[in-house]
Scaffold this motif. Structure first.
Motif, mmCIF file in Angstrom:
data_model
loop_
_atom_site.group_PDB
_atom_site.id
_atom_site.type_symbol
_atom_site.label_atom_id
_atom_site.label_comp_id
_atom_site.label_asym_id
_atom_site.label_seq_id
_atom_site.Cartn_x
_atom_site.Cartn_y
_atom_site.Cartn_z
ATOM 1 N N LEU A 23 -65.928 28.477 129.183
ATOM 2 C CA LEU A 23 -67.293 28.176 128.767
ATOM 3 C C LEU A 23 -67.889 29.366 128.019
ATOM 4 O O LEU A 23 -67.826 30.501 128.486
ATOM 5 C CB LEU A 23 -68.156 27.847 129.992
ATOM 6 C CG LEU A 23 -69.591 27.421 129.690
ATOM 7 C CD1 LEU A 23 -69.619 26.109 128.912
ATOM 8 C CD2 LEU A 23 -70.404 27.289 130.981
ATOM 9 N N GLY A 24 -68.429 29.075 126.846
ATOM 10 C CA GLY A 24 -69.049 30.129 126.051
ATOM 11 C C GLY A 24 -68.117 30.775 125.057
ATOM 12 O O GLY A 24 -68.540 31.640 124.289
ATOM 13 N N GLY A 36 -66.811 25.126 118.934
ATOM 14 C CA GLY A 36 -67.828 25.352 119.954
ATOM 15 C C GLY A 36 -69.128 24.683 119.564
ATOM 16 O O GLY A 36 -69.181 23.894 118.617
ATOM 17 N N GLY A 37 -70.157 24.991 120.303
ATOM 18 C CA GLY A 37 -71.460 24.430 120.002
ATOM 19 C C GLY A 37 -72.492 24.959 120.971
ATOM 20 O O GLY A 37 -72.157 25.727 121.882
ATOM 21 N N TYR A 38 -73.698 24.559 120.790
ATOM 22 C CA TYR A 38 -74.756 25.016 121.696
ATOM 23 C C TYR A 38 -75.947 24.086 121.607
ATOM 24 O O TYR A 38 -76.071 23.289 120.668
ATOM 25 C CB TYR A 38 -75.183 26.452 121.355
ATOM 26 C CG TYR A 38 -75.681 26.655 119.947
ATOM 27 C CD1 TYR A 38 -77.016 26.455 119.617
ATOM 28 C CD2 TYR A 38 -74.818 27.045 118.937
ATOM 29 C CE1 TYR A 38 -77.467 26.643 118.323
ATOM 30 C CE2 TYR A 38 -75.254 27.234 117.643
ATOM 31 C CZ TYR A 38 -76.585 27.036 117.344
ATOM 32 O OH TYR A 38 -77.025 27.205 116.067
ATOM 33 N N PRO A 302 -73.014 32.156 129.522
ATOM 34 C CA PRO A 302 -73.306 31.134 128.496
ATOM 35 C C PRO A 302 -74.298 30.063 128.934
ATOM 36 O O PRO A 302 -74.578 29.149 128.166
ATOM 37 C CB PRO A 302 -71.936 30.501 128.210
ATOM 38 C CG PRO A 302 -70.938 31.273 128.971
ATOM 39 C CD PRO A 302 -71.639 32.053 130.006
ATOM 40 N N LEU A 327 -74.197 27.627 125.670
ATOM 41 C CA LEU A 327 -73.252 27.834 124.570
ATOM 42 C C LEU A 327 -71.888 27.355 125.038
ATOM 43 O O LEU A 327 -71.412 27.745 126.114
ATOM 44 C CB LEU A 327 -73.196 29.322 124.188
ATOM 45 C CG LEU A 327 -72.238 29.725 123.064
ATOM 46 C CD1 LEU A 327 -72.684 29.117 121.736
ATOM 47 C CD2 LEU A 327 -72.178 31.242 122.942
ATOM 48 N N PHE A 328 -71.282 26.488 124.238
ATOM 49 C CA PHE A 328 -69.989 25.916 124.628
ATOM 50 C C PHE A 328 -68.826 26.659 123.973
ATOM 51 O O PHE A 328 -68.988 27.231 122.921
ATOM 52 C CB PHE A 328 -69.933 24.446 124.230
ATOM 53 C CG PHE A 328 -70.985 23.626 124.904
ATOM 54 C CD1 PHE A 328 -70.824 23.225 126.215
ATOM 55 C CD2 PHE A 328 -72.145 23.283 124.238
ATOM 56 C CE1 PHE A 328 -71.810 22.483 126.850
ATOM 57 C CE2 PHE A 328 -73.130 22.526 124.861
ATOM 58 C CZ PHE A 328 -72.972 22.133 126.166
ATOM 59 N N TRP B 72 -67.916 38.865 124.721
ATOM 60 C CA TRP B 72 -67.107 37.852 124.019
ATOM 61 C C TRP B 72 -67.866 36.557 123.795
ATOM 62 O O TRP B 72 -67.597 35.844 122.812
ATOM 63 C CB TRP B 72 -65.783 37.616 124.757
ATOM 64 C CG TRP B 72 -64.848 38.768 124.568
ATOM 65 C CD1 TRP B 72 -64.327 39.567 125.549
ATOM 66 C CD2 TRP B 72 -64.354 39.291 123.327
ATOM 67 N NE1 TRP B 72 -63.544 40.551 124.992
ATOM 68 C CE2 TRP B 72 -63.543 40.406 123.634
ATOM 69 C CE3 TRP B 72 -64.533 38.937 121.992
ATOM 70 C CZ2 TRP B 72 -62.910 41.154 122.641
ATOM 71 C CZ3 TRP B 72 -63.903 39.681 121.013
ATOM 72 C CH2 TRP B 72 -63.101 40.773 121.346
ATOM 73 N N VAL B 73 -68.813 36.249 124.657
ATOM 74 C CA VAL B 73 -69.662 35.080 124.394
ATOM 75 C C VAL B 73 -70.478 35.324 123.124
ATOM 76 O O VAL B 73 -70.597 34.447 122.262
ATOM 77 C CB VAL B 73 -70.578 34.786 125.602
ATOM 78 C CG1 VAL B 73 -71.635 33.752 125.241
ATOM 79 C CG2 VAL B 73 -69.749 34.287 126.783
ATOM 80 N N HIS B 76 -68.231 35.044 120.144
ATOM 81 C CA HIS B 76 -67.889 33.646 119.845
ATOM 82 C C HIS B 76 -68.883 33.063 118.856
ATOM 83 O O HIS B 76 -68.496 32.390 117.890
ATOM 84 C CB HIS B 76 -67.860 32.849 121.150
ATOM 85 C CG HIS B 76 -67.845 31.361 120.969
ATOM 86 N ND1 HIS B 76 -66.912 30.698 120.205
ATOM 87 C CD2 HIS B 76 -68.676 30.392 121.459
ATOM 88 C CE1 HIS B 76 -67.154 29.390 120.239
ATOM 89 N NE2 HIS B 76 -68.219 29.187 120.973
#
Lengths: 328, 121
Positions: A23-24, A36-38, A302, A327-328, B72-73, B76
């Motif tokens: 995750l994140g 990813g996405g959010y 995240p 946040l994915f 790292w998040v 990303h």
């Protein structure tokens, strides 16, 4: 782009997933594709008006085509859904627009050429503008009102040769924005530079300067300075920006804005945040002193739950704000 | 090189440089830079939460696991992935022997003449 197409894109990405998901950090399908996405949702209470919203629904993909070339693409529907609880009014925008779309041509650590539509590389807030990466639900006004959020053009960036740990950006735009939907100042003229010196693993400082001319012929020149300290427990950061506006009717005005923010993490999940902000637009006589007190809870980084109260010197601007973002 | 420390950062014997600083290692493992002394570098992490990886992150990168996850998040969102991983010290060593510019860490007792030690911790 419709939401059905975006959903199909996500489904395809999940079906192709090759690496364990964190995750994140996105679905790392292969070196050429990470998806990813959010999203963020919030509740606000201001001037006897209460509202809930689902905002910033976005999907992004990036990857490395080869050791020298990589890309990033992101589409977003801002203001996805909003309901005014006080009046019952509902509005929404489920249409996705290009938020970022760029390629990176890596030549060396000193020279990386980015081309396309990208976030303007200025300061701390504009480079990480999404709710989940911030420590308060709100942004300081300087990051929204004084310079274009995006550059549609080129950005030469890297570490300055021969200088220890100084990262620079030289960016330019001489055309329409790639997608003007979420552009704060539509323009065909935007030039600037920024630099950041990393003093230690915890501290850095930097600055930027630039000029843009809006499609309504307003020319703005700005300078900005920033400094930050961030360890595992404390974070202190401050930025200030000075902008000179030349309007089409030959009028001139200055705008000064800045903030100082401190955050104390008493565990990895829980943190208190305080911010003082000043904004003074001489053209519109909009002057505001804003104190923000906030609380942040992250069960994991995240996933962010935040609450804050904003106390403004301007009447009727005081606001309660709560948000959930992922946040994915 | 004497193997005084518990762990060693190693590279291929074909790489021209013989030592690197902790800051250089930190920058490539955080994907801030991609070269050391003009050599394109591929950082390799050990998969999972092994003690050696935690020791490397703490003493060389200067970051605990929570802080590194936060980093790292954020990366990303910027379109940057963590370094690739290998499942064991043996595979890290084998990868480094065969790929010029690969860099990783293994227990010092595993070091032999097929790889070059450039940093110890």
């Amino acid at each position: 782009m419709t939401i059905q197409r975006v959903g199909g894109f996500i489904t395809l990405a999940i079906a192709l997933q090759a690496q364990p998901y964190t995750l994140g950090q996105g679905l790392d399908i292969n070196p050429m594709l990470n998806v990813g996405g959010y999203f963020s949702s919030d509740f606000s209470s201001k001037n006897h008006q209460e509202a809930v919203s689902l905002d910033d629904v976005a999907v992004m993909a990036y990857g490395e085509i080869n050791p020298m070339f990589s890309y990033l693409a992101e589409i977003e529907a801002a203001g996805f859904y909003r309901k005014n609880i006080s009046t019952g009014e509902e509005i929404g925008n489920q249409k996705f627009h290009v938020e970022r779309l760029y390629g990176d041509l890596w030549l060396s650590d000193a020279y990386n050429l980015r081309f396309g539509k990208m976030l303007t590389p200025i300061g701390y807030w504009n480079t990480q503008p999404i709710n989940v990466l911030r420590d308060t639900s709100s942004n300081p006004l300087y990051s929204m009102l004084l310079f274009p959020k995006f550059v549609s053009g080129v950005d030469l960036n890297g570490y300055l040769p021969g200088v220890d740990n100084v990262h620079y950006h030289l960016f330019a735009q001489k055309n329409h924005d790639l997608d003007e939907k979420y552009v704060t100042f539509p323009n065909e003229h935007f030039y600037g530079f920024s630099a950041e010196k990393e003093l230690t693993n915890e501290s850095s400082f930097g600055g930027s300067a630039g000029e843009y001319i809006t499609l309504t012929h307003q020319r703005t020149r700005f300078v900005e300075a920033n400094a930050k300290y961030d360890d595992s427990q404390w974070q202190v950061m401050s930025e200030m920006m000075f902008a000179k506006n030349d309007f089409a009717d030959n009028d001139h005005a200055l705008t000064l804005s800045g903030y100082a923010q401190g955050m104390y993490r008493y565990t990895q999940e829980h943190a208190f945040v305080g911010r003082y902000e000043y904004y003074n637009d001489h053209h519109t006589n909009y002057v505001d002193n804003i104190a923000v007190a906030g609380y942040s809870y992250r069960p994991c980084y995240p996933v962010s739950l935040k609450g804050e109260y904003q106390k403004h010197s301007l009447r009727d601007e005081n606001t309660f704000l709560f948000s959930l973002s992922v946040l994915f | 090189m004497a193997f005084g420390a518990d762990y060693s950062v190693i590279v291929s014997k074909k790489v021209s440089f013989s030592t690197v600083g902790s800051q250089e290692i930190r920058d490539v493992f955080l994907q801030k830079r991609h070269t050391i002394k003009d050599q394109k570098i591929i950082p390799i992490n050990l998969v999972g939460q092994d003690d050696v990886r935690i020791a490397f992150e703490s003493s060389v990168l200067g970051m605990d696991r929570d802080r590194l996850n936060t980093y790292w998040v954020k990366q990303h969102f910027a379109g940057i992935n963590p370094p690739v991983t290998q499942p064991s010290y043996e595979s890290i060593k084998s990868f480094i022997q065969n790929v010029d510019g690969a860099i990783g860490y293994i227990p010092s007792k595993m070091v032999d003449n097929n790889v070059k030690v450039v940093y110890e911790f």
